[in-house]
Design an enzyme around this catalytic site. Structure first.
Site, PDB file in Angstrom:
ATOM      1  N   CYS A  17       5.317  -2.371   8.350  1.00  0.00           N
ATOM      2  CA  CYS A  17       5.741  -1.065   8.875  1.00  0.00           C
ATOM      3  C   CYS A  17       5.561  -0.976  10.387  1.00  0.00           C
ATOM      4  CB  CYS A  17       4.981   0.045   8.179  1.00  0.00           C
ATOM      5  SG  CYS A  17       5.398   0.196   6.432  1.00  0.00           S
ATOM      6  N   SER A  69      -5.166   5.145   5.715  1.00  0.00           N
ATOM      7  CA  SER A  69      -4.097   4.235   6.101  1.00  0.00           C
ATOM      8  C   SER A  69      -4.060   4.119   7.613  1.00  0.00           C
ATOM      9  CB  SER A  69      -2.759   4.781   5.592  1.00  0.00           C
ATOM     10  OG  SER A  69      -1.680   4.179   6.258  1.00  0.00           O
ATOM     11  N   CYS A  92       1.054  -8.154   5.265  1.00  0.00           N
ATOM     12  CA  CYS A  92       0.673  -6.758   5.078  1.00  0.00           C
ATOM     13  C   CYS A  92      -0.824  -6.555   4.855  1.00  0.00           C
ATOM     14  CB  CYS A  92       1.514  -6.143   3.973  1.00  0.00           C
ATOM     15  SG  CYS A  92       3.233  -5.889   4.533  1.00  0.00           S
ATOM     16  N   ASP A  93      -1.178  -5.320   4.540  1.00  0.00           N
ATOM     17  CA  ASP A  93      -2.511  -4.773   4.778  1.00  0.00           C
ATOM     18  C   ASP A  93      -3.688  -5.616   4.289  1.00  0.00           C
ATOM     19  OD1 ASP A  93      -0.764  -2.796   5.496  1.00  0.00           O
ATOM     20  OD2 ASP A  93      -1.953  -1.171   4.683  1.00  0.00           O
ATOM     21  N   LYS A  94      -3.702  -6.004   3.028  1.00  0.00           N
ATOM     22  CA  LYS A  94      -4.874  -6.709   2.487  1.00  0.00           C
ATOM     23  C   LYS A  94      -4.681  -8.218   2.469  1.00  0.00           C
ATOM     24  CE  LYS A  94      -6.395  -2.682   1.947  1.00  0.00           C
ATOM     25  NZ  LYS A  94      -5.153  -2.054   2.405  1.00  0.00           N
ATOM     26  N   ASP A 149       0.814  -1.214   0.000  1.00  0.00           N
ATOM     27  CA  ASP A 149       0.000   0.000   0.000  1.00  0.00           C
ATOM     28  C   ASP A 149       0.847   1.265   0.000  1.00  0.00           C
ATOM     29  OD1 ASP A 149      -2.086  -1.769   0.121  1.00  0.00           O
ATOM     30  OD2 ASP A 149      -3.165  -0.690   1.684  1.00  0.00           O
TER      31      ASP A 149
END
EC number: 4.2.1.9
Length: 612
Positions: free
Chosen positions: A195, A517, A122-124, A81
């Site tokens: 992150c 975010s 990570c995000d998704k 992202d």
């Protein structure tokens, strides 16, 4: 007693062809009587959170095989992202979640797989795999790649911790020199891993512990630390054990839908609210619950947000604490322990270890646990060395953070606020609700009234911010960026970061039918539902209108008369086929994104596809 799903392709004379192909992958005759377990990896060289996962899939496979299973690995896609941010690439991020879920289903069902280990980060990717796990409902263990160490930089003889958001903010700060930008850019993301703040990836990986489908430490042990290796070893062993429990002993206890119950979802949401996690988790939990036929809705999020205290402030809500510090303070079970003390959790939920919440707290709370090997895990510290190698260091803190008054994790009586780090707001601007991360909102902005400045794309808003078109007191409206209207529901990290760099983040609000975010802070309200493209009132806001935001009372209101609102609705519908579309935006929308927009729902439903 259920048969192995894989027996469809491994047993009987009619499957001779399938067995021939299985043999070509290295399987033997003996293997045809063992469970076939997929290692669902998401390794990619595009993403620092996934750059190190190639060898970790092999590690899990090794222990599946040694424990009596057959391991078969495949990969999913994984979008970064941060790299996709700020341009058309962000249109693809949220749709990739559903594509990941579909791709896992396709591989598992096409090959009649018996169980799976999901290696996400990570995000998704974590939510996409969670959706697949609940859809398929076969034995499953989640293990993530782990968080990145925080960046470090020395300014005026003082060490300052950094993350991705600092690099973005510094890059557009007019006071930043080229040398400073270069130094922060090189220092902000020093290692492999997700992150380092409590952004979406780390929030979701922590929530997987509370849901019960991952092992303790999943969300907080650093990607670089040797202690994380134990999670992958244990995952390989455990998946064979719970697979045999189901297929040999007819024990359905460990199936995903029996672990991830409504009570487990409520505990996970309570954790997110308490630790001030990403608002994206609301979207993902709603979507996952739908896949698992769990009756968990925005109403549940709203009710929880009114009673769960905010016990943590981690980056991006502070510069002082990152995930490495959260882990040192006890991590997920440190927060759950404090919530449990004031009876804010469902105590009889259980996890893939077969232990209920109270049993887990007795073992994994750093305040009360007495197993030295378990408590040692929380001493795992960053090394400060740049690397993309997992398990490459074994540094330890000299002590743990057990200060529940002023430390990283607070107790109930020392909470930052008693009504949580995330809130659901309702009003004429968001009939079906919207989300704000209150943990990132300055106290003076909890009640805010400002004049709207309307933009129909993120790019247009960014241009206005960077060209000094925004002034104190403005409410920036970014619309037609929802799941359908974008399409893809872009994250708005750049606008909020640029407001911060222009020193406007404490004096403006940002409202969008897009999302934010996990790195966002400030008065940022997203997930406006219904979105503009679904005839939401946000489509009717005009520059100069006044917007009232009242977080304590959970209200968001467009201050115009009912007659004026009805007139605007009529005028919009009079546009015919152009009604509820951007009036002047130029954007290339590919066939893949058009297909997504045809079926996707608004954020209050998790932005899932409506195909039922």
């Amino acid at each position: 007693m259920p048969k192995y799903r894989s027996s469809t392709t491994t047993q009987g004379p009619n499957m001779s062809g399938a067995r021939a192909l299985w043999r070509a992958t290295g399987m033997s005759s003996d293997d045809f009587n063992k469970p076939i377990i997929a290692v669902v990896n998401s390794f990619t060289e595009f993403v620092p959170g996934h750059i190190h996962l190639r060898e970790l899939g092999q590690l899990v496979s090794q222990y599946i095989i040694s424990s009596g299973g057959v391991s078969k690995e495949f990969n999913t896609i994984a979008i970064d992202d941060g790299i996709a941010m700020g341009h058309s690439g962000m249109l693809y991020s949220l749709p990739s979640r559903d594509l990941i879920a579909d791709s896992v289903e396709f591989m598992i069902n096409a090959h009649c797989v018996d169980a799976m280990v999901c290696i996400s980060n990570c995000d998704k990717i974590t939510p996409g795999m969670l959706m697949a796990a609940l859809r398929l409902n076969i034995p499953c263990v989640f293990v993530s790649g782990g968080p990145m160490e925080s960046g470090k930089i020395v300014i005026s003889d003082k060490e300052i911790k950094l993350n991705l958001v600092d690099a973005i903010t510094c890059g557009v700060n007019p006071d930043s020199s080229d040398d400073m930008i270069n130094e922060i850019e090189k220092s902000a993301c020093p290692t492999c891993g997700s992150c380092s703040g409590m952004f979406t990836a780390n929030s979701m990986n922590c929530l997987m512990e509370a849901i019960g489908l991952s092992l303790p430490g999943n969300g907080t042990i650093l990607a670089t630390h040797i202690d994380r290796k134990k999670l992958f070893v244990q995952a390989g062993k455990l998946i064979v054990k719970i697979t045999q429990e189901y297929y040999k002993n007819n024990n359905e206890k460990f199936l995903p839908r029996n672990v991830a119950t409504k009570e487990a979802f409520c505990n996970a949401m309570a954790l997110d609210i308490a630790m001030g996690g990403s608002t994206n988790t609301v979207l993902h939990l709603l979507a996952a619950a739908r896949e698992g036929c769990v009756d968990f809705t925005m109403l549940d999020v709203d009710l929880l947000s009114r009673k769960i205290p905010n016990l943590c402030k981690l980056s991006p809500n502070t510069t002082f604490y990152h995930i490495e510090d959260f882990h040192r303070a006890g991590g997920v079970f440190g927060v759950l322990d404090e919530l449990n003390k004031v009876n804010l959790l469902y105590k009889q939920t259980f996890n893939i270890l077969g232990l209920n919440l109270e049993e887990m707290l007795s073992k994994y709370s750093i305040l009360t646990g007495n197993d030295k090997n378990i408590i040692k895990m929380f001493y795992a510290a960053p090394s400060g060395q740049k690397t993309i190698k997992p398990f490459s260091q074994s540094c330890r803190w000299n002590s743990l953070d057990i200060d529940r008054k002023l430390g990283c994790i607070r107790d109930y009586n020392s909470a930052f606020s008693l009504d949580g780090g995330i809130a659901v707001l309702y009003g004429n601007l968001a009939k079906d609700g919207c989300i704000v991360k209150t943990a990132g909102v300055h106290e003076k902005n909890l009640i805010f009234r400002g004049k709207a400045v309307v933009y129909e794309s993120q790019d247009e808003a960014v241009h206005a911010i960077l060209n000094n078109k925004i002034v104190k007191g403005n409410v920036i409206i970014i619309r037609y960026e929802g799941p359908k209207g974008g399409p893809g529901m872009q994250e708005m990290l750049y606008p909020t970061s640029y407001l911060k760099s222009m020193k406007l983040d404490q004096d403006c609000a940002l409202i969008t039918d897009g999302r934010f975010s996990g790195g966002t802070s400030g008065l940022s309200i997203g997930h406006i539902s219904p979105e503009a493209a679904n005839q939401g009132i946000i489509a009717l806001v005009r520059t100069g209108d006044f917007i009232d935001i009242n977080i304590p009372n959970r209200k968001i209101h467009l201050d115009i008369t009912d007659n004026e609102l009805l007139l605007r609705i009529k005028n919009e519908k009079d546009r015919g086929i152009d009604a509820y579309t951007p009036s002047h935006r130029k954007r290339i929308v590919t066939s893949a994104l058009k297909l997504y927009s045809k079926f996707v729902t608004s954020a209050d439903k998790g932005a899932v596809r409506n195909i039922r």
